[in-house]
Design an enzyme around this catalytic site. Structure first.
Site: not given
Ligand SMILES: *Cc1c(COP(=O)(O)O)cnc(C)c1O
Length: 387
Positions: A50, A103, A176, A201
């Site tokens: 893990r 977000y 973020d 993304k």
């Molecule tokens: C999509 C996104 C996330 C979350 O990612 P997931 O893998 O879908 O949980 C976090 N922050 C931003 C700015 C995003 O666009």
């Protein structure tokens, strides 16, 4: 030995791995240890799968290179990276201040989970001057959560000024950085303590894998992040770590094309009479352009624009007429996507009138001419009079 025993152990000692250009996809929960003494020697040995095997290690090393980080932790999604990193550094009685344009699932976690565990949460207006982020801050403020550009409406923040003010107060910062994909902006080099991104993304790049990362340069914070994920028991699979590393290899080239295509669409939209604002920080004259020029080395494929004075129905008609752009959440894949943003603004504390419905585009790797023709279909269907 008997057949049961032979079948149970046959093939478990392959010859040493040959070298391929990618790492092996290593799968395993149990790790076989060389001696009784090593079973409990967690400092010298990796004792359980893990904690991450060869593929995870390769990905973490590459992400460390991208982030300029001493330590990188992997999470099963971007939201898990945000929540896991916050849980790793916060405790009951702390306060968190979050950019109002963060977000939406970030604020859902803060409101629905952190508050339940005795962490105070409030939201600041990202349009304020950097020092104002700390106005009226409670003495127990422990963490500021940044996102620049902000989700959907793309407000830019002066991250170096905010992180400097945070450090002076002994407050941690978390950014973020999904928009910049770790490449176009370097949070750790600008004073941020924890750099988070949804690898789902641009690093994945194909809209088919979930993963998130949190990176830190301070060894104590890096350790807190690693311990945090161990305590929560979250793990990602070797196959998916492999896919992320594969995506990372082409990240700079893909992002350059996404950025170029998006900027040509933003420039075209800027010249359309139906458009109020183009919210793209790399577009000269757009809000936040000066901060973007100072701190970022490029732009990705994600930006928004408003339909000046149009109705919500006109925005829906615009989207429904699109044939190349898909309608859907998430972004960062090779394909173009569009959503209408306004239903997500209701939860914001610092309401703002953008002068018409907002559409967010993710500009993919298709030909910009075809994408522009698609947007023309949208304008024709929205029934707006070009003034
Ligand atoms: C999509 C996104 C996330 C979350 O990612 P997931 O893998 O879908 O949980 C976090 N922050 C931003 C700015 C995003 O666009």
């Amino acid at each position: 030995m008997n057949e049961e025993t032979r079948l149970t152990h046959a093939g478990s000692e392959p010859r040493p791995l040959v070298r391929t250009v990618g790492p092996p996809i290593q799968k395993g929960s149990t790790v076989l240890l060389p001696s009784a003494a090593s079973l409990y020697d967690d400092d010298a040995f990796l004792t359980y799968g893990r904690q991450g095997l060869a593929t995870h290690e390769a990905l973490c090393e590459a992400l460390g290179e991208l982030e300029g980080a001493g330590g990188v932790t992997l999470y099963p999604s971007g939201v898990a990276a945000l929540s896991g990193a916050m849980l790793a550094v916060l405790k009951a009685g702390d306060a968190v201040r979050v950019a109002d344009t963060a977000y939406r699932p970030t604020r859902r976690f803060c409101d629905k989970v952190l508050k339940r565990f005795g962490v105070e949460v409030d939201y600041y207006d990202p349009r304020l001057a950097p020092q104002a982020v700390f106005d009226g801050a409670p003495a127990n403020l422990r963490l500021v959560v940044l996102e620049s550009p902000g989700s959907l409406s793309m407000e830019m923040q002066d991250i170096p000024a905010i992180t400097q003010a945070a450090r002076a107060r002994g407050v941690l910062t978390l950014a973020d950085n999904t928009w910049a994909a770790g490449l176009l902006f370097k949070p750790l080099a600008h004073g941020v303590d924890i750099s988070v991104q949804a690898l789902t993304k641009y690093v994945g790049g194909h809209s088919d894998v979930f993963m998130g990362s949190a990176a830190a340069s301070d060894p104590k914070i890096a350790r807190q992040l690693a311990d945090g994920i161990n305590h929560l028991g979250w793990a990602v699979s070797g196959e998916e770590a492999y896919l992320m590393l594969r995506g990372l290899r082409t990240l700079p080239v893909r992002l350059a094309r996404h950025g170029e295509n998006a900027l040509s669409l933003a420039t075209w939209l800027h010249g359309r009479a139906e458009v109020g604002q183009v919210l793209h920080p790399a577009l000269p004259g757009a809000p936040g352009h000066a901060l973007w020029s100072r701190d970022f080395t490029g732009a990705c494929g994600l930006f928004s624009f408003t339909l000046a004075g149009a109705s919500a129905a006109a925005a829906d008609a615009f989207l429904d007429a699109l044939q190349v752009f898909g309608l859907g959440f998430s972004w960062g894949g090779f394909e173009s996507l569009a959503i209408v943003c306004d239903p997500q603004f209701a939860c914001r504390r610092h309401a703002y009138d953008y002068g018409g419905p907002m559409i967010r585009l993710h500009v993919g790797l298709e030909s910009p001419q075809d994408l522009i023709a698609d947007l023309e279909r949208g304008f024709a269907a929205s029934g707006q009079d070009p003034k």
